[in-house]
Design a protein around this motif. Structure first.
Motif, PDB file in Angstrom:
ATOM      1  N   ILE A   1       0.841  -1.200   0.000  1.00  0.00           N
ATOM      2  CA  ILE A   1       0.000   0.000   0.000  1.00  0.00           C
ATOM      3  C   ILE A   1       0.873   1.245   0.000  1.00  0.00           C
ATOM      4  N   GLY A   2       1.969   1.195   0.765  1.00  0.00           N
ATOM      5  CA  GLY A   2       2.891   2.338   0.805  1.00  0.00           C
ATOM      6  C   GLY A   2       3.479   2.618  -0.567  1.00  0.00           C
ATOM      7  N   PHE A   3       3.931   1.586  -1.269  1.00  0.00           N
ATOM      8  CA  PHE A   3       4.483   1.765  -2.619  1.00  0.00           C
ATOM      9  C   PHE A   3       3.424   2.295  -3.581  1.00  0.00           C
ATOM     10  N   MET A   4       2.205   1.751  -3.489  1.00  0.00           N
ATOM     11  CA  MET A   4       1.136   2.222  -4.372  1.00  0.00           C
ATOM     12  C   MET A   4       0.831   3.692  -4.103  1.00  0.00           C
ATOM     13  N   TYR A   5       0.816   4.094  -2.845  1.00  0.00           N
ATOM     14  CA  TYR A   5       0.534   5.483  -2.487  1.00  0.00           C
ATOM     15  C   TYR A   5       1.623   6.409  -3.034  1.00  0.00           C
ATOM     16  N   LEU A   6       2.878   6.009  -2.820  1.00  0.00           N
ATOM     17  CA  LEU A   6       3.988   6.831  -3.307  1.00  0.00           C
ATOM     18  C   LEU A   6       3.984   6.908  -4.846  1.00  0.00           C
ATOM     19  N   ARG A   7       3.658   5.798  -5.501  1.00  0.00           N
ATOM     20  CA  ARG A   7       3.640   5.769  -6.966  1.00  0.00           C
ATOM     21  C   ARG A   7       2.529   6.688  -7.489  1.00  0.00           C
ATOM     22  N   LYS A   8       1.361   6.615  -6.826  1.00  0.00           N
ATOM     23  CA  LYS A   8       0.240   7.446  -7.263  1.00  0.00           C
ATOM     24  C   LYS A   8       0.543   8.925  -7.008  1.00  0.00           C
ATOM     25  N   LYS A   9       1.164   9.211  -5.862  1.00  0.00           N
ATOM     26  CA  LYS A   9       1.498  10.586  -5.517  1.00  0.00           C
ATOM     27  C   LYS A   9       2.550  11.138  -6.486  1.00  0.00           C
ATOM     28  N   GLY A  10       3.481  10.298  -6.914  1.00  0.00           N
ATOM     29  CA  GLY A  10       4.528  10.729  -7.846  1.00  0.00           C
ATOM     30  C   GLY A  10       3.992  10.973  -9.242  1.00  0.00           C
ATOM     31  N   SER A  11       2.924  10.305  -9.651  1.00  0.00           N
ATOM     32  CA  SER A  11       2.376  10.484 -10.991  1.00  0.00           C
ATOM     33  C   SER A  11       1.492  11.724 -11.071  1.00  0.00           C
ATOM     34  N   ASN A  12       1.108  12.284  -9.953  1.00  0.00           N
ATOM     35  CA  ASN A  12       0.263  13.492  -9.955  1.00  0.00           C
ATOM     36  C   ASN A  12       1.062  14.705 -10.124  1.00  0.00           C
TER      37      ASN A  12
END
Length: 137
Positions: free
Chosen positions: A126-137
């Motif tokens: 979940i942490g990786f998914m959150y960071l990945r989503k935050k980085g794509s914004n």
């Protein structure tokens, strides 16, 4: 010729703990107060509550009179044997020997290791998914 005083262990004295057979220990002396229980001003239950242990503190806290102390001598039967340990010696296990509780804990951790590993894995994912989503914004 001196009179020999009978010695009793605390364990022996504590076995006399009923209304029909009651001993108390006060200041290292043992008294058979069975015949006095009905006459005790505080009631027999007060005396019965202190059988099986040294009742010196309770006796002193009650503020017994000089007359009460003199009356006690009529019930004196012996003294506490201080050479005999009041508490039985405990068996001490070796430091490196695991206890039953520790063994049980190890067995449980072997059986349920997957739960904390699963929680940790999900958290990391979940942490990786959150960071990945935050980085794509």
């Amino acid at each position: 010729m001196p009179t020999l005083t009978k010695l009793y262990t605390l364990q022996e004295a504590s076995s006399h703990n009923t209304k029909d057979d009651c001993w108390v220990v006060i200041d290292g002396k043992i008294y058979d107060v069975t015949t006095y229980l009905d006459e005790h001003p505080g009631g027999d239950d007060v005396v019965l509550a202190v059988t099986g242990k040294d009742a010196t503190d309770e006796f002193e806290d009650a503020g017994h009179s000089k007359t009460a102390r003199e009356l006690m001598e009529n019930f004196f039967i012996g003294e506490l044997d201080l050479t005999f340990p009041a508490i039985p010696e405990l068996e001490i296990s070796h430091k490196n020997q695991p206890t039953e509780y520790f063994k049980e804990l190890v067995e449980l951790s072997k059986q349920y290791w997957a739960v904390p590993v699963g929680i940790l894995s999900i958290s990391v994912g979940i942490g990786f998914m959150y960071l990945r989503k935050k980085g794509s914004n």
